[in-house]
Design a protein around this motif. Structure first.
Motif, PDB file in Angstrom:
ATOM      1  N   TYR A 391       0.863  -1.178   0.000  1.00 35.43           N
ATOM      2  CA  TYR A 391       0.000   0.000   0.000  1.00 35.43           C
ATOM      3  C   TYR A 391       0.901   1.230   0.000  1.00 35.43           C
ATOM      4  O   TYR A 391       1.625   1.494   0.965  1.00 35.43           O
ATOM      5  N   GLN A 392       0.858   1.958  -1.118  1.00 35.54           N
ATOM      6  CA  GLN A 392       1.867   2.985  -1.334  1.00 35.54           C
ATOM      7  C   GLN A 392       1.630   4.244  -0.504  1.00 35.54           C
ATOM      8  O   GLN A 392       2.583   4.918  -0.118  1.00 35.54           O
ATOM      9  N   THR A 393       0.368   4.597  -0.268  1.00 36.54           N
ATOM     10  CA  THR A 393       0.083   5.778   0.541  1.00 36.54           C
ATOM     11  C   THR A 393      -0.861   5.407   1.677  1.00 36.54           C
ATOM     12  O   THR A 393      -1.534   4.371   1.634  1.00 36.54           O
ATOM     13  N   SER A 394      -0.933   6.288   2.664  1.00 34.56           N
ATOM     14  CA  SER A 394      -1.805   6.031   3.816  1.00 34.56           C
ATOM     15  C   SER A 394      -3.269   6.180   3.459  1.00 34.56           C
ATOM     16  O   SER A 394      -4.140   5.591   4.101  1.00 34.56           O
ATOM     17  N   GLY A 395      -3.579   6.992   2.434  1.00 29.70           N
ATOM     18  CA  GLY A 395      -4.983   7.252   2.101  1.00 29.70           C
ATOM     19  C   GLY A 395      -5.695   8.086   3.137  1.00 29.70           C
ATOM     20  O   GLY A 395      -6.929   8.153   3.153  1.00 29.70           O
ATOM     21  N   ILE A 449      -4.405  13.719  13.724  1.00 27.30           N
ATOM     22  CA  ILE A 449      -5.594  13.323  12.968  1.00 27.30           C
ATOM     23  C   ILE A 449      -5.193  12.568  11.710  1.00 27.30           C
ATOM     24  O   ILE A 449      -5.814  11.543  11.353  1.00 27.30           O
ATOM     25  N   ARG A 450      -4.148  13.032  11.024  1.00 24.79           N
ATOM     26  CA  ARG A 450      -3.684  12.325   9.823  1.00 24.79           C
ATOM     27  C   ARG A 450      -3.242  10.906  10.185  1.00 24.79           C
ATOM     28  O   ARG A 450      -3.497   9.957   9.448  1.00 24.79           O
ATOM     29  N   THR A 451      -2.591  10.777  11.323  1.00 28.00           N
ATOM     30  CA  THR A 451      -2.146   9.446  11.765  1.00 28.00           C
ATOM     31  C   THR A 451      -3.335   8.531  12.021  1.00 28.00           C
ATOM     32  O   THR A 451      -3.354   7.365  11.597  1.00 28.00           O
ATOM     33  N   ILE A 452      -4.353   9.058  12.713  1.00 29.28           N
ATOM     34  CA  ILE A 452      -5.538   8.242  13.021  1.00 29.28           C
ATOM     35  C   ILE A 452      -6.253   7.837  11.739  1.00 29.28           C
ATOM     36  O   ILE A 452      -6.641   6.668  11.565  1.00 29.28           O
ATOM     37  N   LYS A 453      -6.407   8.772  10.818  1.00 29.81           N
ATOM     38  CA  LYS A 453      -7.063   8.446   9.543  1.00 29.81           C
ATOM     39  C   LYS A 453      -6.268   7.390   8.786  1.00 29.81           C
ATOM     40  O   LYS A 453      -6.844   6.467   8.181  1.00 29.81           O
ATOM     41  N   GLY A 454      -4.944   7.512   8.832  1.00 33.24           N
ATOM     42  CA  GLY A 454      -4.112   6.506   8.181  1.00 33.24           C
ATOM     43  C   GLY A 454      -4.253   5.143   8.818  1.00 33.24           C
ATOM     44  O   GLY A 454      -4.289   4.117   8.132  1.00 33.24           O
ATOM     45  N   LEU A 455      -4.361   5.118  10.139  1.00 34.62           N
ATOM     46  CA  LEU A 455      -4.521   3.844  10.847  1.00 34.62           C
ATOM     47  C   LEU A 455      -5.870   3.201  10.551  1.00 34.62           C
ATOM     48  O   LEU A 455      -5.983   1.969  10.488  1.00 34.62           O
TER      49      LEU A 455
END
Length: 639
Positions: A391-395, A449-455
């Motif tokens: 998976y290349q990006t976190s999305g 928030i970006r980390t949580i969305k990525g997770l």
């Protein structure tokens, strides 16, 4: 004779069209024309009056004008500009305003006089707009009209913000934006609901008065609307068709945007062709689809009546041509996407050896793998290949804010129930609620928030890959740096992304690489991800022996499928396999029902995927091949 041949080739085109290899070459040529105009006016002591456009299309033109100013001394002291449009309402210092766009891409970097810059005012009271628009027109007229007008084209066919229904004599005015236009702008505004519903735009009648009009368009995404504008009948349904009335207009296109024009898409209709294997295959499939017959039922009369008499004469008899193309299509079909062991592979799309292949599926977003090639993914695993997914990006861009709160609430309740201590979680929760409550359209999320969305998306991707049959050690999350870096700057280096990809490829040493080839991705992530893979493989091919036996297969996703004549491997799916693929897609719950950025298609991703693969199967059936439930299609990229 050359002039006659060109006229014959372009006989379907109702206005002049110039096609360049790519958008950069085209942009440099347009910038050179603008620079020449400015210099000619300077020599005469006159003002150069330019009509300017915004959006992605003219960015490279503006970059070249800035370079000419800095490196070659091009002065803009004698230039007056009028921009085509502005959203309404819109503050000039907003990140989405065209004032911000023009300053960032051009005005802040050249010596133009600020009083010579004119951009529609998005801060006016509604009652003041009619008078303002009349004054905008008057200022253009007082300067003798526009010397040069730069245009792009929207997918509705709009020029400026002259949407379908606009009159050819319309002037500067307030307009209501088409829903498709607002959907296309949704990413810049953090969702369609934040895109203004109105805009102030220069009218088609005002544009017509320019002494030179250049409309630019890049990429296959614009090909369909370009064909309508250039070859279609004039209609208010496609406002750009009114440019056919002007003697001063020219369309400047790259090869992708020109690809649907008759002289490129079906050249046999306008000229004698040099018939090679690719052209013959495309033409015969086109003929079968046009006359609605299976390939083996095409007749010499069909060929003669549809511009293909030359092919019938040079390569016939036509039945032999039909059999050859039918066999080529038949040989694309395989139930063994990793190659069939101990079988003659001379007529198969994949090699039989080695029987167990190392395969890696690169997924730009965390769900592209199962949406685009979920059936093939599952089959590769079922058939015993060593399959990896990367998976290349976190999305993380495509997750609703509400989901962030929901997951923090879950984590808080979970830690409370186990007496793990919740002070930090509660502080994070309260801070996140405050941020989201005050969040502006398209504002960049905090790192937490970006980390949580990525997770959130990571958990869904793991569930999908496990469902497809992969062990955890074969699931890789690259989290390529460009994805988050691009949120803060448009000037992005990809070197560390390439290095990370090279390291993963060296670890796996794949016989097969599957990569997203859907460059119509409206967000551009697929193309960036592909370029990173291609550069990584290209570098490795200079030193790594295993690359000589590595094949790169492209798949496409939820936007467009390959044309039938392009497909080199067609993997049929049974009804049961379609259901399994659907369940793999369902693991991506944050993208189900209503994703943050759905594009211009209201269907859910799983519905799009099933419709696309069933449509491919239907086309194979109509051409006389076997009738499958669904087909996933692939094209091999020779790197």
């Amino acid at each position: 004779m050359a002039r006659l041949n060109l006229l014959e080739e372009t006989r379907f085109e109702k206005l002049p069209v110039t096609v360049y290899k790519n958008s950069k070459a085209a942009s440099l040529a347009v910038a050179a024309r603008i620079a020449t105009l400015i210099k000619e006016k300077q020599e005469k002591g006159e003002q150069a009056v330019l009509g300017l456009a915004t959006g992605a299309t003219p960015v490279q033109v503006y970059a070249e004008l800035v370079r000419l100013h800095r490196e070659e001394g091009l002065s803009f002291q004698n230039v007056t500009t009028f921009n085509l449009d502005e959203y309404y309402p819109m503050q000039p210092d907003s990140a989405q305003s065209y004032v911000t766009f023009m300053n960032k891409n051009l005005f802040d970097h050249i010596d133009i006089k600020r009083e010579n810059i004119n951009i529609p005012d998005g801060t006016l009271d509604l009652s003041d707009i009619p008078t303002y628009c009349m004054e905008y027109e008057r200022k253009i007229s007082e300067l003798g009209g526009l010397d040069f007008q730069l245009l792009g084209i929207g997918r509705t066919g709009h020029i400026g913000f002259n949407e379908p229904g606009s009159a050819p004599n319309s002037g500067t005015r307030l307009v209501t934006l088409d829903d498709l236009t607002r959907r296309d702008a949704s990413r810049d505004f953090g969702g369609k609901e934040n895109v203004p519903t109105k805009a102030i735009t220069m009218g088609i009648g005002t544009i017509f008065k320019a002494r030179e009009i250049i409309l630019m368009a890049w990429s296959p995404v614009k090909a369909e609307i370009v064909k309508k504008a250039v070859e279609g009948e004039m209609s208010s349904d496609v406002p750009a068709t009114f440019l056919q009335l002007s003697d001063n207009v020219e369309f400047v296109l790259d090869e992708g945007a020109a690809s649907e024009l008759t002289r490129f898409n079906t050249p046999w209709l306008v000229k004698d062709c040099v018939w090679n294997s690719k052209t013959i295959k495309k033409a015969v499939i086109w003929l079968a689809q046009t006359v609605k017959k299976p390939i083996l039922k095409l007749t010499e009369e069909d060929y003669n009546n549809h511009g293909m008499a030359q092919l019938a004469t040079e390569k016939g008899p036509v039945y032999n041509i039909n059999i050859d193309i039918f066999n080529q299509l038949q040989h694309t079909i395989t139930g063994w996407p990793g190659g069939k062991p101990n079988a003659d592979d001379s007529q198969r799309p994949e090699r039989a050896v080695p029987a167990r292949k190392n395969a890696i599926i690169f997924s730009p977003h965390p769900d592209d793998d199962v949406i685009s090639m979920g059936g093939t993914f599952i089959r590769l695993a079922d058939q015993g290949h060593n399959v990896h997914v990367a998976y290349q990006t976190s999305g993380n861009t495509a997750v609703w804010d509400d989901d962030v709160l929901r997951y923090i609430e879950f984590a808080t309740d979970f830690t409370k129930s186990l007496n793990l201590g919740t002070e930090k979680l509660e502080a994070l929760y309260n801070e996140t609620r405050r941020f989201i409550a005050a969040k502006k359209p398209n504002q960049i999320d905090t790192e937490e928030i970006r980390t949580i969305k990525g997770l959130i998306r990571k958990g869904e991707a793991i569930a999908g890959a496990r469902f497809a049959g992969l062990p955890d050690e074969n699931i890789h999350f690259q989290d390529l740096p460009f994805y988050d870096r691009g949120k803060f700057s448009k000037v992005v280096s990809y070197e560390d992304d390439i290095v990370k990809t090279m390291e993963l490829l060296q670890q796996i040493k794949p016989h097969q690489v599957f990569a997203a080839g859907d460059f119509a991705d409206p967000h551009g992530t697929h193309k960036v991800c592909f370029d990173i893979i291609l550069e990584a493989l290209t570098r490795l091919s200079k030193t790594e022996e295993w690359t000589k036996d590595c094949w790169l297969w492209l798949y496409r996703g939820a936007w467009h499928e390959f044309e039938i004549h392009e497909i080199e491997m067609a993997v049929p799916l049974s009804p049961q396999e379609v259901i399994r693929k659907r369940h793999a897609i369902f693991k991506h719950q944050s993208q189900k029902d209503l994703p943050v950025f759905p594009g211009d298609d209201a269907r859910e991703f799983w519905v799009r995927a099933e419709d696309r693969t069933s449509e491919t199967a239907r086309k194979y059936d109509e051409l006389g091949l076997a009738d499958y439930e669904a087909i996933e299609a692939f094209v091999r990229w020779k790197f």
